[in-house]
Design an enzyme around this catalytic site. Structure first.
Site, mmCIF file in Angstrom:
data_model
loop_
_atom_site.group_PDB
_atom_site.id
_atom_site.type_symbol
_atom_site.label_atom_id
_atom_site.label_comp_id
_atom_site.label_asym_id
_atom_site.label_seq_id
_atom_site.Cartn_x
_atom_site.Cartn_y
_atom_site.Cartn_z
ATOM 1 N N TYR A 113 11.835 20.541 9.015
ATOM 2 C CA TYR A 113 12.573 20.657 10.261
ATOM 3 C C TYR A 113 11.681 21.118 11.394
ATOM 4 C CZ TYR A 113 13.206 25.606 8.873
ATOM 5 O OH TYR A 113 13.018 26.912 8.464
ATOM 6 N N LYS A 138 17.654 22.183 15.634
ATOM 7 C CA LYS A 138 16.747 21.737 14.570
ATOM 8 C C LYS A 138 16.852 20.231 14.406
ATOM 9 C CE LYS A 138 17.379 25.971 11.907
ATOM 10 N NZ LYS A 138 18.021 26.535 10.707
ATOM 11 N N ARG A 191 0.815 -1.222 0.000
ATOM 12 C CA ARG A 191 0.000 0.000 0.000
ATOM 13 C C ARG A 191 0.843 1.265 0.000
ATOM 14 N NH1 ARG A 191 -2.789 -0.911 5.463
ATOM 15 N NH2 ARG A 191 -0.643 -1.560 5.823
ATOM 16 N N GLU A 204 6.912 6.979 11.489
ATOM 17 C CA GLU A 204 6.713 7.828 12.666
ATOM 18 C C GLU A 204 7.931 8.739 12.719
ATOM 19 O OE1 GLU A 204 5.636 7.256 17.382
ATOM 20 O OE2 GLU A 204 6.644 5.645 16.335
ATOM 21 N N ASP A 221 21.634 34.011 -0.209
ATOM 22 C CA ASP A 221 22.652 32.960 -0.209
ATOM 23 C C ASP A 221 23.804 33.246 -1.177
ATOM 24 O OD1 ASP A 221 21.340 31.628 1.815
ATOM 25 O OD2 ASP A 221 20.114 30.472 0.426
ATOM 26 N N ARG A 234 19.796 25.982 -0.488
ATOM 27 C CA ARG A 234 19.292 26.880 0.554
ATOM 28 C C ARG A 234 20.251 26.847 1.729
ATOM 29 N NH1 ARG A 234 13.591 28.320 0.318
ATOM 30 N NH2 ARG A 234 12.579 27.290 -1.435
ATOM 31 N N GLN A 261 8.158 24.529 16.826
ATOM 32 C CA GLN A 261 7.716 24.965 15.499
ATOM 33 C C GLN A 261 8.194 23.966 14.460
ATOM 34 O OE1 GLN A 261 8.349 29.138 14.627
ATOM 35 N NE2 GLN A 261 8.551 28.740 12.452
ATOM 36 N N ASP A 262 7.341 23.671 13.480
ATOM 37 C CA ASP A 262 7.700 22.822 12.343
ATOM 38 C C ASP A 262 7.624 23.667 11.077
ATOM 39 O OD1 ASP A 262 7.406 20.805 14.296
ATOM 40 O OD2 ASP A 262 6.782 19.376 12.789
#
Length: 171
Positions: free
Chosen positions: A131, A71, A26, A31, A167, A61, A49-50
């Site tokens: 993260y 993180k 399937r 997890e 960057d 990045r 925070q996610d």
């Protein structure tokens, strides 16, 4: 069930295999975080925070970090090359880096402590970088290390990445 945590060459940076991964005809179930299991494995950070970023092939990045945020990084889809740089001038490992390839196949995670920067370049057509972090995002507190800083000398797998103004050192 347990979380497998391995030390890396950078003090405080950890490579993690999530506690549950199941695959059958399937699809797959993973997890990605369980506070009780992670704490039992020595990961005691409190994540508040996610965030995710979605990028295309050869987008780079980072490298970004700050003095207070830890993180927990993973790849939800695709594949990217993650670089972690020690940016603590008080550390004997200052400016040292280590790389990891994270993907939706290996499901590895990397725990990055404060005072370390991280950056990634996408190796697949598209990748989703996820993260968890221990503080709320605040760009004003962040440092940026240029991806091609000669004092760090990172060996990137993409010689001419796609970069933001920030960057490239322009913003």
């Amino acid at each position: 069930m347990s979380v497998t945590v391995r030390a890396t060459t950078l003090d405080g940076v950890k490579l993690i295999e999530p506690p549950t991964r199941f695959e059958d005809f399937r699809g797959e179930y993973v997890e990605t975080y369980n506070e009780d299991l992670y704490r039992a494995a020595g990961i005691t950070e409190t994540f508040i925070q996610d965030d995710i970023s979605v990028s295309h092939r050869h987008v780079l990045r980072g490298i970004h970090g700050d003095d207070s945020t830890a993180k927990l990084v993973s790849c939800l889809a695709g594949r990217f090359y993650l670089v972690v740089v020690n940016w603590n001038p008080d550390s004997p490992q200052y400016r040292q880096w280590e790389s990891f390839t994270l993907s939706d196949r290996n499901r590895l995670q990397v725990l990055i402590p404060p005072r370390f920067g991280n950056g990634h370049v996408v190796l697949s057509d598209t990748a989703i970088f996820h993260y968890k972090q221990t503080t709320s995002y605040d760009r004003g507190r962040q440092f940026t290390v240029l991806w091609n800083d000669p004092t760090v000398a990172i060996d990137w797998p993409v010689p001419a990445p796609i970069l933001s103004r920030r960057d490239r050192g322009l913003a």
